[in-house]
Design an enzyme around this catalytic site. Structure first.
Site: not given
Ligand SMILES: Nc1nc2c(c(=O)[nH]1)N[C@H]1C(S)=C(S)[C@@H](COP(=O)(O)OP(=O)(O)OC[C@H]3O[C@@H](n4cnc5c(=O)[nH]c(N)nc54)[C@H](O)[C@@H]3O)O[C@H]1N2
Ligand SMILES: Nc1nc2c(c(=O)[nH]1)N[C@H]1C(S)=C(S)[C@@H](COP(=O)(O)OP(=O)(O)OC[C@H]3O[C@@H](n4cnc5c(=O)[nH]c(N)nc54)[C@H](O)[C@@H]3O)O[C@H]1N2
Ligand SMILES: [Mo]
Length: 769
Positions: A113, A111
Site C-alpha cells: 500500500w 505488492y
Molecule cells: N492474515 C492476514 N494477512 C493479510 C490480510 C488479512 O486479512 N489477514 N490482509 C491482506 C491485505 S487485504 C492487504 S492489502 C495486505 C497489506 O499488506 P501491505 O500493503 O504490504 O502492508 P503495509 O503495512 O501497508 O505495507 C506498506 C509498507 O510500505 C512502507 N511504505 C510506506 N510508504 C512508502 C513509500 O513511500 N516508499 C517506500 N519505499 N515504502 C513505503 C511502509 O513502511 C510499510 O512497510 O495484507 C494482507 N495480509
Molecule cells: N483500520 C483499518 N482499515 C482498513 C485496513 C486496515 O489495515 N486498517 N485495511 C484496508 C484494506 S487493504 C482492505 S482490503 C479492507 C478489508 O476489508 P475486509 O476484508 O472486509 O476487512 P476485515 O477487517 O479483514 O474483515 C471484516 C470482518 O469480516 C469478518 N469475517 C471474517 N471471516 C469471515 C467469514 O468467513 N464469514 C463472515 N460472514 N465474516 C467473516 C470478520 O469478523 C471481520 O471482522 O479494509 C481496509 N480498511
Molecule cells: Mo487489502
C-alpha cells in the site's frame, strides 16, 4: 514560530504543526466529521529508533558468502555504507542478474500500500524504473480481493473493480432500501481508510442516514462488532467460511417456495436451471435446504428460512465484504451472493440488489468514482511473465513448476533478485515460516524502507526512504473527488531520500536517467501531474491553478454521475439493449467458460466446497478455534505499528487477541493475560481480551504487528509480538484465482507461563559502520 501544513494519508487528511523544522503534532482537520486517531500517532514514529537512517548491506551478502540458498537473511548484522557505494552495489547487481539470468529473474511485483500521493507512489516509481531498465516479473491481483477480482468478470462482466460504480451508493440505499443483509458485516474501523488519501470521512454519517431512514441491518458474521451499535443490527453469528452454505440454504428456500424472481432469472441471467438442479440435489443427491445449511453454518433452520422470506418480500440489498473471500474457495461466496440477489428480485432495482466492500474503505458506497487524476506515467513492461500475487513463496520454492490460474497454465519463473518498495511481505504474506524458507533462495533482496521492520531485516540491501511527510506531493483518493496538497512538512530523517531520488540516481548509473526523469525535478513533476489533470478535465474541471491549489491545500473535482457501463438497472430494464460484457451478455449463474477450465475446486456454478480448515474439519480436534486475522482498528496493516495509536493498543507490548469468555474459561485464560496462540505452522504471543462480541470457537487477532521471531532463521520459532501470519496457511483459494486464503486457519490458545521475552520488533538489527 509554528507553521501549519496540510498532510494527506491513507487514513485521512490532517494539519501538521511544525516549529523550526520540527514536527510538533498532527491534528485533525476541522472539516472531517470522523477523523481517524491513527494520524496524530505518526509523530511518535517520525524519529524513533526503528528509523533507517543510512543505506545498509547485510554482512554475509557483502562478503559474498552464500548469496543464494542457506543464507543468513533475517539473522545477519548489517554494515552501513555510503549512498555512493549502495548505488554501485544495487546497479551492478541489477546489471549482473539481467545479463546472467534474463530480465524475468528480477521480481518487481512489490505488492503493498505504500503511502498516499499521486507522484511518489512507490510501486509506480519502481515499475517505471524497472520497465525502462529491461523489465521485471510482475504480480497480478491484490491480497485484498484476488478471488473477487478473478471471479466477478466471469459473472457480471466489466473490469475487476467496476462493481464499485455499479452498486448502490449509501444515499441511494437510505432512500430506497428496506433490508440490508451484510455477509461479514460493515466494520466501521475499516472505513478509516481510503487508498490514496481522503479529505473527509463520510461512511459513518451515511450509515446513520440509512438507519434514520428506517433501513434494517442484518450482520452475518462471527463478530458482533462488525456493525456499529447505532445500526441496531440483528447479529447472526456464522461459522467462519460457511457463508456460501448459508446463501445456498436461503436460495433453496426461495426456490421451493416460489419466492424467486423468475422473470429476472430468465431474461437477465443464464444457467439458473442447471444451478437449480444442484440446489435441489437432483444433481448430487443432497438438497441444499435450510436444514442442510443449518448443520454447516451453525445458524438455525428457522433463521435461514426467515431470511429467505424477508429478502424476497422486501426491497433488499445483499452485501459481501472482502474478508469472506480471503479464504479457501473464496470465489464461491462472491459468486453466490450475486446469484442470491438475482433470485431475491432486488438486483437492478434502485438502491437495492447487490454490492461488495461497503465500509471496507471510506470510498466504496460513498461515491461511484471520480475523474481520472494523473499519476507517475507507466511504461510498458517488456517482460510478460507474472505470478498471482499470493504465490510468491511457491515461486521462490518451486521455480519451473506450472500452476493453474484463471484458465491459463503459468510456469513459475526463476527469480534471482527481489526488489521491494512500498510493501511489507513479512507482514502481509501467509505462513511466514514458509516465506522465510522461500526468501533464502534468491541471490539478492533490495528493499526501500523508512523503518527497520521485518522485511527490512530480511533484506540484503536496505535503502532508507523519506516518508510521505518528507516530500512534496498531492493526494487523490479512490473515488474521492478531492485533491489534497501534501507539501514537505520536514526534512527526511538521517540520510534518507525519496524513492524517486533513489531511482533517479540508479537510472543515472545505468544510463537512462533522462528517460526516467524526463528532465523534471520532483516539484516539477508534482506541478506537471496536477496541470495534466487540470487540462484533461478541460472546461468542466475548472480546477484552480497549481499555485492556488498549493496555497489552499484542497481542490475539488467535478462529481461523476451514472449510468455507468454494466449497470444492473439498465440490464433489468432492457437486457437486449444493455447487455453485460460476459460471454452471454447476462449474469452468469452458470459459466460455460469456468466450466471449460475443468477445475475441481471451482466448477461451472457456485457451490459449497468444504474448506480445508474450518470448525467442522477433522483438524479441529487438535486446533478447535478458528482464527480471524482481520484488519487492525489501530493502524493500516503494519504501517505505523510503531506509531502512538497502535502502541497504545498493545497489552504488555503484545498485539491484543479477542477470545470468547467461554473459550477463555475452559483454558484458564483471564483478561489481560499473555497467551500463546499456536498450530502446526507456528506460534505467537498475544495479550488476551475477553469479549462475547466474538462467537465461541473463534478468536480474533488483527494483522500487522511487526513479526518478531525469537530465532529469525529457525522454522517454527515463537513470534513474541503477535503477527497472525505466523499461523495462517499459504494456500491459494482455488486453481481459478490462486488468491490468499488467510481467513482459513485453525489454532488453539493457552496461557503463556514461561518468562516473558522482550519484544524486539521495533529494535534495529545489529549495525556496523
Ligand atoms: N492474515 C492476514 N494477512 C493479510 C490480510 C488479512 O486479512 N489477514 N490482509 C491482506 C491485505 S487485504 C492487504 S492489502 C495486505 C497489506 O499488506 P501491505 O500493503 O504490504 O502492508 P503495509 O503495512 O501497508 O505495507 C506498506 C509498507 O510500505 C512502507 N511504505 C510506506 N510508504 C512508502 C513509500 O513511500 N516508499 C517506500 N519505499 N515504502 C513505503 C511502509 O513502511 C510499510 O512497510 O495484507 C494482507 N495480509
Ligand atoms: N483500520 C483499518 N482499515 C482498513 C485496513 C486496515 O489495515 N486498517 N485495511 C484496508 C484494506 S487493504 C482492505 S482490503 C479492507 C478489508 O476489508 P475486509 O476484508 O472486509 O476487512 P476485515 O477487517 O479483514 O474483515 C471484516 C470482518 O469480516 C469478518 N469475517 C471474517 N471471516 C469471515 C467469514 O468467513 N464469514 C463472515 N460472514 N465474516 C467473516 C470478520 O469478523 C471481520 O471482522 O479494509 C481496509 N480498511
Ligand atoms: Mo487489502
Amino acid at each position: 514560530m509554528e507553521r501549519r501544513m496540510s498532510v494527506a494519508t491513507h487514513w485521512g487528511s490532517y494539519v501538521a504543526v511544525v516549529d523550526s523544522g520540527r514536527l510538533v503534532r498532527i491534528e485533525p482537520r476541522g472539516d472531517d466529521p470522523a477523523p481517524s486517531p491513527i494520524g496524530p500517532g505518526m509523530v511518535t514514529a517520525a524519529d524513533d529508533s526503528a528509523r533507517v537512517l543510512r543505506p545498509a548491506v547485510r554482512k554475509g551478502w557483502l562478503n559474498g558468502l552464500p548469496r543464494a540458498h542457506d543464507t543468513a537473511r533475517g539473522t545477519d548484522a548489517f554494515m552501513e555504507v555510503s549512498w555512493d557505494d549502495a548505488i554501485t552495489l544495487v546497479s551492478e547487481e541489477l546489471r549482473r542478474v539481467r545479463s546472467q539470468h534474463g530480465d524475468s529473474a528480477v521480481f518487481g511485483g512489490s505488492y503493498g500500500w505504500a503511502s498516499a500521493g499521486a507522484f511518489h507512489n512507490a510501486q509506480g516509481q519502481l515499475h517505471r524504473f524497472l520497465a525502462l531498465g529491461g523489465g521485471y516479473t510482475d504480480s497480478r491481483n491484490t491480497y485484498s480481493t484476488a478471488a473477487l477480482e478473478v471471479i466477478l468478470p466471469h459473472v457480471i462482466g466489466g473490469a475487476p473493480w467496476s462493481y464499485q460504480s455499479r452498486m448502490p451508493m449509501w444515499d441511494e440505499i437510505a432512500d430506497n432500501c428496506e433490508l440490508v443483509v451484510a455477509f461479514g458485516g460493515l466494520a466501521l474501523k475499516n472505513s478509516q481508510i481510503n487508498p490514496g488519501g481522503l479529505a473527509r470521512h463520510q461512511t459513518q454519517d451515511l450509515q446513520r442516514k440509512c438507519r434514520a431512514a428506517g433501513v434494517r441491518f442484518v450482520n452475518i458474521s462471527p463478530i458482533r462488532s462488525d456493525t456499529a451499535g447505532f445500526l441496531d443490527a440483528e447479529w447472526l453469528p456464522v461459522i467462519p467460511n460457511t457463508d456460501t452454505a448459508a446463501m445456498l440454504g436461503i436460495a433453496h428456500t426461495m426456490l421451493v417456495n416460489g419466492w424467486h424472481d423468475e422473470d429476472f432469472l430468465r431474461h437477465c441471467c443464464v444457467g439458473f436451471d442447471r444451478f437449480a438442479s444442484y440446489l435441489t440435489g437432483e444433481f448430487d443427491g443432497v438438497a441444499k435446504d435450510a436444514a442442510w445449511a443449518a448443520r454447516i453454518t451453525g445458524m438455525s433452520r428457522d433463521t435461514i428460512t426467515e431470511l429467505a422470506r424477508r429478502l424476497s418480500t422486501h426491497r433488499s440489498l445483499i452485501m459481501v465484504n472482502y474478508a469472506i473471500q480471503r479464504a479457501d474457495h473464496g470465489e464461491q461466496p462472491i459468486w453466490m451472493s450475486v446469484v442470491l440477489a438475482a433470485m431475491a428480485g432486488s438486483m437492478g432495482r434502485h438502491g437495492c440488489g447487490w454490492g461488495a466492500g461497503y465500509a471496507t474503505m471510506d470510498a466504496t458506497g460513498v461515491a461511484p468514482g471520480r475523474p481520472s487524476v494523473a499519476s507517475i506515467p507507466r511504461v510498458p513492461n517488456p517482460v510478460a511473465d507474472f505470478i498471482p500475487v499470493a504465490r510468491i513463496a511457491d515461486t521462490l520454492l518451486h521455480p519451473g513448476k506450472t500452476i493453474d490460474y484463471d484458465g491459463r497454465r503459468l510456469t513459475l519463473p526463476d527469480l534471482r533478485l527481489i526488489y521491494w518498495c512500498g510493501g511489507n511481505p513479512f507482514h502481509h504474506h501467509q505462513d511466514l515460516h514458509r516465506l522465510t524458507r522461500a526468501w533464502q533462495t534468491p541471490d539478492t533482496v533490495v528493499v526501500h524502507e523508512a523503518w527497520w521492520n521485518t522485511t527490512a531485516k530480511f533484506a540484503d540491501i536496505v535503502l532508507p526512504v523519506a516518508t510521505s511527510l518528507e516530500r512534496d506531493d498531492f493526494a487523490a483518493g479512490f473515488s474521492d473527488p478531492h485533491l489534497v496538497a501534501m507539501p514537505k512538512v520536514r526534512e527526511p530523517a538521517g540520510e534518507s531520500r525519496t524513492d524517486h531520488h533513489i531511482f533517479t540516481t540508479l537510472a543515472s548509473r545505468l544510463g537512462y536517467e533522462g528517460e526516467f526523469t524526463q528532465s523534471r525535478s520532483e516539484i516539477e513533476w508534482v506541478r506537471h501531474l496536477y496541470e495534466q489533470t487540470r487540462a484533461d478535465l478541460g472546461d468542466d474541471g475548472a480546477l484552480p491553478s497549481f499555485d492556488d491549489f498549493w496555497r489552499n491545500s484542497t481542490a475539488e473535482l467535478p462529481a461523476l454521475s451514472g449510468p455507468f457501463p454494466g449497470s444492473f438497472e439498465a440490464l433489468r430494464a432492457d437486457p437486449q439493449r444493455f447487455p453485460l460484457t460476459t460471454p452471454s451478455g447476462r449474469i452468469e449463474i452458470f459459466s460455460e467458460e469456468i466450466n471449460s477450465f475443468g477445475y475441481d475446486d471451482c466448477t461451472g456454478h457456485p457451490a459449497w466446497f468444504e474448506p480445508v480448515e474450518w470448525l467442522r474439519a477433522g483438524l479441529s480436534d487438535r486446533f478447535p478455534l478458528h482464527l480471524i486475522s482481520n484488519q487492525p482498528a489501530s493502524r493500516l496493516h503494519s504501517q505505523y505499528d510503531n506509531g502512538g495509536h497502535s502502541l497504545k493498543s498493545k497489552i504488555r507490548g503484545r498485539e491484543p487477541v479477542t477470545i470468547n469468555p467461554l473459550d477463555a474459561a475452559s483454558r484458564g485464560i483471564e483478561n489481560g493475560m499473555i497467551v500463546r496462540v499456536h498450530n502446526d505452522r507456528g506460534s505467537c504471543l498475544a495479550g488476551a481480551v475477553l469479549s462475547d462480541d466474538v462467537m465461541p470457537g473463534v478468536i480474533q487477532l488483527s494483522t500487522g504487528a511487526w513479526w518478531d521471531p525469537a530465532q529469525p532463521g529457525q522454522s517454527g520459532t515463537l513470534d513474541r509480538h503477535g503477527n497472525p501470519n505466523t499461523l495462517t496457511a499459504d494456500r491459494g483459494c482455488s486453481r481459478l484465482s490462486q488468491g490468499p486464503s488467510a481467513h482459513s486457519a485453525l489454532v488453539d490458545v493457552e496461557p503463556y507461563d514461561g518468562p516473558l521475552p522482550d519484544v524486539l520488533a521495533f529494535a534495529p538489527p545489529h549495525l556496523e559502520h
